[in-house]
Design an enzyme around this catalytic site. Structure first.
Site, PDB file in Angstrom:
ATOM      1  N   LYS A 106       0.843  -1.211   0.000  1.00 21.95           N
ATOM      2  CA  LYS A 106       0.000   0.000   0.000  1.00 21.95           C
ATOM      3  C   LYS A 106       0.876   1.258   0.000  1.00 21.95           C
ATOM      4  O   LYS A 106       2.073   1.173   0.281  1.00 21.95           O
ATOM      5  CB  LYS A 106      -0.893  -0.013   1.238  1.00 21.95           C
ATOM      6  CG  LYS A 106      -0.102   0.007   2.542  1.00 21.95           C
ATOM      7  CD  LYS A 106      -0.961  -0.291   3.743  1.00 21.95           C
ATOM      8  CE  LYS A 106      -0.119  -0.230   5.004  1.00 21.95           C
ATOM      9  NZ  LYS A 106      -0.849  -0.686   6.188  1.00 21.95           N
ATOM     10  N   TYR A 147      17.860  29.266   9.140  1.00 21.97           N
ATOM     11  CA  TYR A 147      16.682  29.996   9.638  1.00 21.97           C
ATOM     12  C   TYR A 147      16.568  29.835  11.144  1.00 21.97           C
ATOM     13  O   TYR A 147      16.768  28.745  11.685  1.00 21.97           O
ATOM     14  CB  TYR A 147      15.414  29.418   9.019  1.00 21.97           C
ATOM     15  CG  TYR A 147      15.224  29.710   7.545  1.00 21.97           C
ATOM     16  CD1 TYR A 147      15.105  31.023   7.075  1.00 21.97           C
ATOM     17  CD2 TYR A 147      15.142  28.667   6.638  1.00 21.97           C
ATOM     18  CE1 TYR A 147      14.915  31.267   5.725  1.00 21.97           C
ATOM     19  CE2 TYR A 147      14.948  28.906   5.282  1.00 21.97           C
ATOM     20  CZ  TYR A 147      14.838  30.208   4.833  1.00 21.97           C
ATOM     21  OH  TYR A 147      14.649  30.450   3.496  1.00 21.97           O
TER      22      TYR A 147
END
Ligand SMILES: *Cc1c(COP(=O)(O)O)cnc(C)c1O
Length: 358
Positions: A35, A254
């Site tokens: 899946k 950042y």
């Protein structure tokens, strides 16, 4: 050549891992869970490589259709079953095996009559409380389906464990007991996912449903895939594109989350959350640069990460950088990103170039 992020999928490792599952569960047939695009590894290529499995497990009907379109002929178990009569007709025509997990599905099958009746698996909820018929509903569902012309007995029976990854959790055996006292009819039984088939071998029964083991990662927090004799299938890599020297007191990236304490070369690698490398990965996470273990320094950007190269003075622009896979277990990175290898594999993005070997 411009840089790109590569996911190398080693199909020989995949087959090795299937063979390992056979060693763990020698008396069970194997429903290989493919899946979610085979946990990010590529649905069709993975299914083609796993031709020694006994069955494939997918979640959605469209995943099963993709396998049939690709010429895959093994039985396919569809966890999400069907919604309407049209789905049922398609499943009958393509010989797909739906999981029946709620009452309105039982009723739909009661009303229908099919030229080619379906094989079905009935899903008992033994305590996960997500999908499944309750222990009270199950005998009624069994009765109803026994009278239906849309299905073909004997039915399969399955359940799913909520805590099999915890080797001491009493719930797994309680779930198994409820399954055994409720399911009193003939038909194959399937309980075990990856953690259960390894840690709770008494749950193996007729069919096991391994997912993560096939992809070479461990379902346990305290072990890696290689501890279990598995080989990583996906290796995610990129290159070092730049090196930036920083001085004490300077910060990287950042939000200034990494502060330099001594002169340091910061390596910049071409990968970021835009490729599926998790943004929440913490400073200190392992990154393999030219075969040497280094650490993440600073916040992950969309296209780049920054790496403390103090462990590797010889590192040069152009060096290969491995984020997980061969040489760096995905489990190790997952721990620094508060996640599990399952999610790392599933979330690589379209921008990543996927290649197959073996
Ligand atoms: C995904 C899934 C599995 C496989 O789980 P792993 O932990 O990857 O082995 C087994 N059974 C069901 C019902 C699933 O949804």
């Amino acid at each position: 050549m411009s840089t790109c992020v590569n996911a190398l999928i080693d199909l020989s490792a995949l087959r090795h891992n299937l063979a390992r599952v056979c060693v763990f569960a020698p008396n069970s047939r194997i429903c290989a869970m493919v899946k979610a695009n085979a946990y990010g590894h590529g649905l069709v290529r993975v299914a083609q490589a796993l031709d020694r499995a006994d069955e494939f497990g997918v979640t959605r009907l469209e995943e099963a259709l993709a396998l049939r379109d690709a010429g895959i002929q093994l039985p396919i178990l569809v966890m999400d079953g069907f919604r309407d009569e049209h789905d049922v007709q398609v499943m009958s025509r393509l010989e797909l095996t739906p999981v029946v997990y709620q009452w309105d599905q039982v009723q739909m099958l009661e009303r229908l009559s099919l030229e080619k009746p379906l094989s079905v698996w009935l899903y008992l909820d033994t305590g996960m409380h997500r999908l499944g018929l309750s222990a009270d509903e199950m005998p009624l569902a069994y009765e109803a389906l026994s009278r239906s012309n849309a299905v073909r007995p004997p039915f399969g029976f399955m359940t799913h464990f909520s805590d099999a990854g915890d080797k001491n959790h009493p719930k797994t055996l309680a779930q198994q007991r409820l399954f055994e006292t409720t399911i009193v009819w003939p038909g194959v039984r399937s309980l075990a996912n990856s953690p259960a088939l390894v840690a709770w071998p008494e749950t193996q029964m007729d069919w096991v449903r391994p997912g993560i083991l096939l992809y070479g990662a461990s379902p346990f927090p305290d072990q890696t895939g290689s501890d279990l004799g598995l080989r990583p299938v996906m290796t995610l890599s990129t290159t070092l594109t730049s090196i930036c020297p920083v001085q004490p007191g300077e910060t990287v990236g950042y939000g200034d989350t990494w502060v330099c304490s001594e002169p340091t070369r910061i390596g910049v690698a071409a990968i970021g959350y835009g490729d599926g490398y998790p943004r929440r990965t913490r400073n200190g996470a392992p990154v393999l640069v030219g075969g040497v273990m280094c650490t993440l320094a600073g916040r992950v950007s969309m296209d780049l990460i920054t790496i403390d190269l103090r462990a590797h003075p010889q590192a040069r622009i152009g060096d290969p950088v491995v984020l997980w896979g061969e040489g760096l277990p995905a489990e190790k990175l997952a721990a620094y990103a508060d996640t599990i290898p399952y999610e790392l594999f599933c979330q690589i993005t379209q921008r990543v170039h996927v290649h197959y070997i073996g």
